[in-house]
Design a protein around this motif. Structure first.
Motif, short mmCIF file in Angstrom:
data_model
loop_
_atom_site.label_atom_id
_atom_site.label_comp_id
_atom_site.label_asym_id
_atom_site.label_seq_id
_atom_site.Cartn_x
_atom_site.Cartn_y
_atom_site.Cartn_z
N ALA A 213 -15.65 -23.47 -0.78
CA ALA A 213 -14.76 -24.26 -1.63
C ALA A 213 -14.20 -23.42 -2.77
O ALA A 213 -13.03 -23.57 -3.15
CB ALA A 213 -15.51 -25.48 -2.17
N GLU A 214 -15.03 -22.55 -3.33
CA GLU A 214 -14.57 -21.71 -4.44
C GLU A 214 -13.51 -20.72 -3.96
O GLU A 214 -12.52 -20.47 -4.67
CB GLU A 214 -15.75 -20.97 -5.06
N MET A 215 -13.69 -20.14 -2.77
CA MET A 215 -12.66 -19.25 -2.23
C MET A 215 -11.36 -20.00 -1.99
O MET A 215 -10.27 -19.50 -2.30
CB MET A 215 -13.16 -18.58 -0.95
N ASP A 216 -11.47 -21.21 -1.45
CA ASP A 216 -10.26 -22.01 -1.23
C ASP A 216 -9.55 -22.29 -2.54
O ASP A 216 -8.31 -22.31 -2.61
CB ASP A 216 -10.62 -23.34 -0.55
N LYS A 217 -10.30 -22.48 -3.61
CA LYS A 217 -9.73 -22.78 -4.92
C LYS A 217 -9.12 -21.54 -5.57
O LYS A 217 -8.02 -21.60 -6.14
CB LYS A 217 -10.82 -23.36 -5.82
N HIS A 219 -8.46 -18.29 -4.23
CA HIS A 219 -7.54 -17.41 -3.52
C HIS A 219 -6.11 -17.93 -3.64
O HIS A 219 -5.84 -19.11 -3.38
CB HIS A 219 -7.90 -17.35 -2.03
N CYS A 220 -5.18 -17.05 -4.01
CA CYS A 220 -3.77 -17.42 -3.99
C CYS A 220 -3.24 -17.47 -2.55
O CYS A 220 -2.30 -18.21 -2.26
CB CYS A 220 -2.95 -16.41 -4.79
N ILE A 221 -3.83 -16.64 -1.69
CA ILE A 221 -3.45 -16.58 -0.29
C ILE A 221 -4.54 -17.29 0.51
O ILE A 221 -5.73 -16.98 0.35
CB ILE A 221 -3.33 -15.12 0.19
N PRO A 222 -4.20 -18.22 1.40
CA PRO A 222 -5.25 -18.88 2.18
C PRO A 222 -5.90 -17.91 3.16
O PRO A 222 -5.28 -16.93 3.59
CB PRO A 222 -4.48 -19.98 2.92
N GLY A 223 -7.14 -18.18 3.50
CA GLY A 223 -7.84 -17.33 4.44
C GLY A 223 -9.02 -16.63 3.78
O GLY A 223 -9.39 -16.93 2.64
N ARG A 224 -9.59 -15.67 4.49
CA ARG A 224 -10.76 -14.96 4.02
C ARG A 224 -10.53 -13.46 4.09
O ARG A 224 -9.87 -12.95 5.00
CB ARG A 224 -12.00 -15.34 4.87
N ILE A 225 -11.10 -12.74 3.14
CA ILE A 225 -11.02 -11.29 3.11
C ILE A 225 -12.06 -10.72 4.06
O ILE A 225 -13.23 -11.16 4.06
CB ILE A 225 -11.28 -10.77 1.69
N VAL A 226 -11.66 -9.75 4.88
CA VAL A 226 -12.58 -9.09 5.79
C VAL A 226 -12.57 -7.59 5.52
O VAL A 226 -11.73 -7.08 4.78
CB VAL A 226 -12.22 -9.38 7.27
N GLY A 227 -13.53 -6.91 6.12
CA GLY A 227 -13.69 -5.48 5.84
C GLY A 227 -12.45 -4.65 6.10
O GLY A 227 -12.17 -3.69 5.38
N MET A 228 -11.70 -4.98 7.15
CA MET A 228 -10.51 -4.20 7.47
C MET A 228 -9.42 -4.35 6.41
O MET A 228 -8.58 -3.46 6.27
CB MET A 228 -9.98 -4.54 8.85
N ASP A 229 -9.42 -5.44 5.66
CA ASP A 229 -8.48 -5.56 4.54
C ASP A 229 -8.75 -4.45 3.51
O ASP A 229 -7.81 -3.88 2.94
CB ASP A 229 -8.61 -6.92 3.87
N ILE A 230 -10.00 -4.19 3.29
CA ILE A 230 -10.38 -3.13 2.34
C ILE A 230 -10.11 -1.77 2.96
O ILE A 230 -9.57 -0.86 2.31
CB ILE A 230 -11.88 -3.26 1.97
#
Length: 257
Positions: A213-217, A219-230
């Protein structure tokens, strides 16, 4: 129970990275493993260190021109010796990624001097001495790129991480001063700051309904950060595309901070 999201990225090619020698600390799992995979996909010769021997050997065996050394990074002489052996196998060092970390939660009331020293020995000290270990090789090659991995935890005031956050916030100062010290050697130094990244460790230990819920609140962009983003940001900073970029911090957190 939360699961680690799988996101398949289109093949982004950085031609200047092909054949380069790369060293990654803490590369057997999590963000580090994705960084190792990303460089291997670019045709680099990748060496990485980690204390998890089984995971490290399995990852190295699954990738071309990838080499692993099992080492406790708190043992500085052993760390430097392992990097020297890996550098011999990668044809020298063009890129160093200072990734190793341990974000074990802790209460300020329970921290002892021994615990403090051990956390610094994992989350800050190896970055200095891994850097020291690759300088001769980078200078001999006429330059290189060092990427330090920070953390968004201190920016977001994450509770029960005071020692970890202290070490990770130090990445800013380390990055900026090192960039000045090494710039004349054509060695660039930058910092990548991940947001809450959905690694197996995070998902299994700390991601719950409240966290989702906190990530949904936040994050400006919907979704989740994964290792390949980094890893993709690290690739950009390592490549010639960032040849005039140094002393900078790049936050990959979907806009949370």
């Amino acid at each position: 129970m939360a699961t680690v999201p799988y996101i398949e990225f289109a093949g982004v090619r950085f031609n200047s990275l092909a054949g380069q020698g790369v060293i990654v600390t803490g590369g057997a799992s999590g963000i580090g493993a994705d960084i190792v995979r990303a460089f291997a996909q670019q045709g680099c010769k990748v060496g990485f260190v980690d204390r998890d021997e089984a995971a490290g050997r399995a990852l190295a065996a699954s990738l071309p021109e990838t080499f692993f050394e099992s080492v406790d990074v708190t043992d500085v002489p052993a760390l430097k010796a392992a990097i020297e052996r890996l550098a011999a196998r990668t044809g020298g060092v063009d890129v160093l990624v200072n990734n190793v970390a341990n974000d074990q939660r802790h209460s300020i009331d329970d921290i002892t001097p021994e615990f403090f020293d051990e956390r610094i020995a994992v989350n800050l000290r190896p970055h200095f001495f891994a850097t020291q270990a690759v300088l001769a090789s980078m200078r001999g090659k006429g330059g290189g790129s060092i990427v330090n991995i920070g953390s968004g935890s201190w920016k977001n005031k994450t509770p029960n991480l005071s020692v970890y956050a202290t070490a990770k916030s130090a990445m800013q100062g380390f990055t900026r001063c090192l960039a000045r010290d090494l710039g004349r050697d054509n060695i660039r130094v930058n910092c990548v700051v991940p947001g809450w990244t959905m690694t197996e460790r995070q998902v299994s230990l700390w991601v719950d309904a409240a966290g989702e819920a906190e990530m949904d609140k936040q994050h400006c962009i919907p979704g989740r950060i994964v290792g390949m983003d980094i890893a993709h940001m690290v690739l950009f900073l390592a490549a010639d595309t960032a040849r005039m970029v140094t002393a900078q911090e790049f936050v990959v957190d979907a806009g949370w901070a």
